[in-house]
Design a protein around this motif. Structure first.
Motif, PDB file in Angstrom:
ATOM      1  N   ALA A  80     -12.129   3.672   0.699  1.00 36.09           N
ATOM      2  CA  ALA A  80     -11.033   4.455   0.182  1.00 36.09           C
ATOM      3  C   ALA A  80     -11.037   5.976   0.824  1.00 36.09           C
ATOM      4  O   ALA A  80      -9.755   6.325   1.094  1.00 36.09           O
ATOM      5  CB  ALA A  80     -11.199   4.472  -1.463  1.00 36.09           C
ATOM      6  N   GLN A  81     -12.217   6.108   1.052  1.00 35.02           N
ATOM      7  CA  GLN A  81     -12.112   7.672   2.036  1.00 35.02           C
ATOM      8  C   GLN A  81     -11.244   7.373   3.353  1.00 35.02           C
ATOM      9  O   GLN A  81     -10.660   8.381   3.795  1.00 35.02           O
ATOM     10  CB  GLN A  81     -13.449   8.055   2.100  1.00 35.02           C
ATOM     11  N   GLN A  82     -11.897   6.331   3.985  1.00 33.12           N
ATOM     12  CA  GLN A  82     -11.378   6.177   5.225  1.00 33.12           C
ATOM     13  C   GLN A  82      -9.825   6.092   5.302  1.00 33.12           C
ATOM     14  O   GLN A  82      -9.110   6.329   6.113  1.00 33.12           O
ATOM     15  CB  GLN A  82     -12.031   4.983   5.851  1.00 33.12           C
TER      16      GLN A  82
ATOM     17  N   GLY B 111      -3.530  -9.209  -1.224  1.00 34.54           N
ATOM     18  CA  GLY B 111      -2.166  -8.623  -1.344  1.00 34.54           C
ATOM     19  C   GLY B 111      -1.541  -8.673  -2.508  1.00 34.54           C
ATOM     20  O   GLY B 111      -0.227  -8.146  -2.622  1.00 34.54           O
ATOM     21  N   GLU B 112      -2.018  -9.481  -3.525  1.00 29.41           N
ATOM     22  CA  GLU B 112      -1.334  -9.668  -4.780  1.00 29.41           C
ATOM     23  C   GLU B 112      -1.241  -8.370  -5.510  1.00 29.41           C
ATOM     24  O   GLU B 112      -2.482  -7.795  -5.677  1.00 29.41           O
ATOM     25  CB  GLU B 112      -1.971 -10.910  -5.487  1.00 29.41           C
TER      26      GLU B 112
ATOM     27  N   GLU C  13      -2.244   1.597  -3.708  1.00 23.31           N
ATOM     28  CA  GLU C  13      -1.451   1.968  -2.499  1.00 23.31           C
ATOM     29  C   GLU C  13      -1.180   3.214  -2.439  1.00 23.31           C
ATOM     30  O   GLU C  13      -1.366   4.230  -3.280  1.00 23.31           O
ATOM     31  CB  GLU C  13       0.107   1.275  -3.070  1.00 23.31           C
ATOM     32  N   PRO C  14      -0.485   3.757  -1.543  1.00 22.52           N
ATOM     33  CA  PRO C  14      -0.144   5.121  -1.087  1.00 22.52           C
ATOM     34  C   PRO C  14       0.441   5.930  -2.664  1.00 22.52           C
ATOM     35  O   PRO C  14       0.609   7.294  -2.439  1.00 22.52           O
ATOM     36  CB  PRO C  14       0.734   5.169   0.109  1.00 22.52           C
ATOM     37  N   ASP C  15       1.539   5.039  -3.087  1.00 23.20           N
ATOM     38  CA  ASP C  15       2.110   5.649  -4.293  1.00 23.20           C
ATOM     39  C   ASP C  15       1.185   6.149  -5.265  1.00 23.20           C
ATOM     40  O   ASP C  15       1.715   6.759  -6.303  1.00 23.20           O
ATOM     41  CB  ASP C  15       3.101   4.711  -4.913  1.00 23.20           C
ATOM     42  N   GLY C  16      -0.089   5.850  -5.262  1.00 22.28           N
ATOM     43  CA  GLY C  16      -1.282   6.295  -6.292  1.00 22.28           C
ATOM     44  C   GLY C  16      -1.250   5.409  -7.410  1.00 22.28           C
ATOM     45  O   GLY C  16      -2.133   5.938  -8.355  1.00 22.28           O
ATOM     46  N   VAL C  17      -0.353   4.504  -7.702  1.00 18.20           N
ATOM     47  CA  VAL C  17      -0.229   3.498  -9.002  1.00 18.20           C
ATOM     48  C   VAL C  17      -0.087   2.447  -9.152  1.00 18.20           C
ATOM     49  O   VAL C  17      -0.308   1.503  -9.882  1.00 18.20           O
ATOM     50  CB  VAL C  17       1.002   4.178  -9.901  1.00 18.20           C
ATOM     51  N   THR C  18      -0.127   1.723  -7.640  1.00 26.18           N
ATOM     52  CA  THR C  18      -0.219   0.150  -7.693  1.00 26.18           C
ATOM     53  C   THR C  18      -1.423  -0.205  -7.150  1.00 26.18           C
ATOM     54  O   THR C  18      -1.958   0.264  -6.024  1.00 26.18           O
ATOM     55  CB  THR C  18       1.155  -0.119  -6.753  1.00 26.18           C
TER      56      THR C  18
END
Length: 522
Positions: free
Chosen positions: A25-27, A350-351, A392-397
């Motif tokens: 996650a850091q990477q 990816g699910e 995901e980058p949206d922070g919620v998915t």
């Protein structure tokens, strides 16, 4: 000892896997920063967790001076408030140095954004709810001096603030030795026009005060009725009515007593509403109906405000099942149903697993005095931790990173590798050794061998075979020895299993039913 050692090894393995996911996650944050052309050296420090890295990355992306908050000592919520303040050119650094963090900084940021003189009243030991009450008072332009003091907790502050808003003499109950519930009873008494001296004492609990207040309200009505009946001039009184305020200034009721010759007009009601400064939510039709139909000895609602609605808390929407029946259900015959147990949920790489819906802001209301009732916003939930997934980058998915077994236990997501064997396992199949779990769709016959670091689940039967699991072993239909004998109800797990029997080590065994086959006559 075998079971205990296996459990410790499993816990250590999960910690290592979790640490691996933590590093990934850091990477990921560093990778996103590099892709955006940012100076990732400002946060490529293992002392930052990925949430802190995200706040720094977002600040760099918007060309902010992130050096003011890029410190591992600040948690991600503190960093978030600092980042948001920079957008509005608000300097929160002095408050950060004074020890304010998280929600404290949010309240300070809101106050400074509106240009409120918060510094005059802010004390270092105040918490976010106390700062909130001071901020609301400043927003409403009332004299907050009677309660803007650290000696009051936020609930006491609120009671004093509500009294000031309604223009009450708050000095009667602003003694910090009163708890907030006692303050509330005194405030409600003052709003009703009572002489609160009868119960305004520290010797009375809030419950005692409530009883005395309610009795005083009833006594006031009874004494007024008796006085009117005894007075020689009672028959000459033409405008006898009362207006009572309830529910913290959210409702006003009118009451016209039955007295010979008592004639109350609409103008009388409106004049009294004006005198009491009741200007919002007036029910004109109710007033007209009460007067035109001479509805006496009835309590009529004539004004009503709009209550504040608290914002909805953040919540997770799941796209996988969380309620799988992992415990065998009892059967009518006294046995248990192992066949219909669903031990796990499979997910694919990816699910989408879950989506977090952020907390919503509350909807402000308004009381009958036209004053705004500020609503509380919903509470956010913390991000879910675990292994085998990414956010995901949206922070919620939340998305699975592999094909594997999904579990949600103790508030954590665990997605681990699972091998699905869609055929029977026999001596011909050979040894199966898996770093993860194994799910056999069929049966395991003589000579079968499976070793897994996770669970082993067999959909049908097990004959003479060897099963070694770091987790649990579940045999849905049954387990039989080569001598056509099944084993008694509790198949005990041990490290050295008897030869010729189904071996299950370092876990719990489900699905072995108690029976012994009858010998058929020759």
């Amino acid at each position: 000892m075998g079971d205990l050692d296996g459990t410790k090894q499993q816990e250590l393995r999960f910690r290592m896997m979790e640490n691996d996911e933590y590093l990934k996650a850091q990477q990921q944050e560093i990778k996103l920063g590099k892709e955006a052309g940012l100076d990732v050296s400002l946060y490529s420090n293992p002392e930052f967790n990925w949430l802190q890295m995200e706040q720094i990355r977002m600040g760099l992306k918007d060309n902010l001076d992130v050096s003011v908050y890029a410190d591992p000592a600040y948690n991600y919520e503190t960093m978030r408030q600092m980042r948001l303040s920079l957008y509005a050119s608000i300097d929160l650094v002095p408050y950060l140095k004074r020890g304010f963090v998280d929600d404290d900084l949010e309240e300070i940021r809101f106050a400074l954004a509106k240009g409120l003189p918060l510094d005059k009243w802010l004390q270092d030991t105040m918490c976010a709810p106390q700062i909130h009450e001071i901020r609301i008072g400043l927003c409403e332009d009332i004299d907050i001096a009677p309660y803007a003091n650290i000696k009051y907790n936020w609930m006491q502050m609120r009671e004093i603030r509500l009294g000031i808003e309604k223009k009450l003499d708050v000095s009667i109950y602003s003694n910090y030795l009163y708890n907030h519930a006692q303050m509330r009873e005194i405030r409600l008494g003052l709003e009703a026009g009572l002489d609160v001296s009868g119960y305004c004492s520290l010797v009375y609990s809030a419950t005692d005060m409530k009883e005395k207040r309610q009795k005083a309200v009833s006594g006031k009505r009874i004494s007024k009725d008796r006085e009117e009946k005894a007075s020689p001039a009672a028959s000459l009184r033409k405008k006898e009515f009362s207006i009572s305020i309830e529910e913290n200034g959210n409702k006003a009721y009118a009451y016209i007593p039955w007295i010979p010759g008592n004639i109350v007009k609409k103008e009388d009601i409106y004049q009294d509403l004006e005198r009491r400064e009741i200007v919002y939510g007036i029910k004109h039709e109710a007033i007209a109906d009460m007067i035109d139909k001479r509805r006496q000895n009835e309590k009529i609602l004539i004004a009503e405000g709009i209550p504040a609605i608290r914002g909805k808390d953040g919540w997770f929407e799941w796209f996988v099942r969380l309620d799988l029946p992992r415990i065998p259900a009892p059967l009518p015959d006294g046995g248990v149903d192992y066949v219909n147990i669903e031990a796990f949920e499979m997910v694919e790489e990816g699910e989408k697993i879950a989506v977090y819906h952020r907390a919503e802001a509350g909807i402000s209301g308004k009381n009958i005095y036209g004053e705004t009732i500020h609503a509380e916003s919903g509470m956010e939930k913390k991000p879910i931790r675990g292994i085998g997934f990414r956010i995901e980058p949206d922070g919620v998915t939340y998305v699975s990173k592999m094909n594997g077994k999904f579990e949600y236990t103790a508030g954590r997501i665990l997605i681990t590798n699972m091998l699905v064997v869609r055929e029977d396992v026999t001596a011909v199949t050979g040894k199966l050794e898996v770093d993860g779990s194994v799910y056999v769709v069929g049966s395991i016959y003589s000579g079968g061998y499976i070793k897994a670091t996770g669970d082993i689940i067999i959909e049908h039967n097990v004959e003479t075979a060897k099963l070694i699991a770091g987790g649990n072993v579940m045999i849905k239909k049954g387990s039989c020895s080569k001598n056509n004998r099944a084993f008694k109800r509790e198949f005990r797990v041990h490290s050295d299993c008897a030869s010729g029997q189904s071996d299950a080590c370092h876990g719990r065994v489900y699905g072995v039913r108690e029976f012994e086959r009858e010998k058929r006559p020759k």
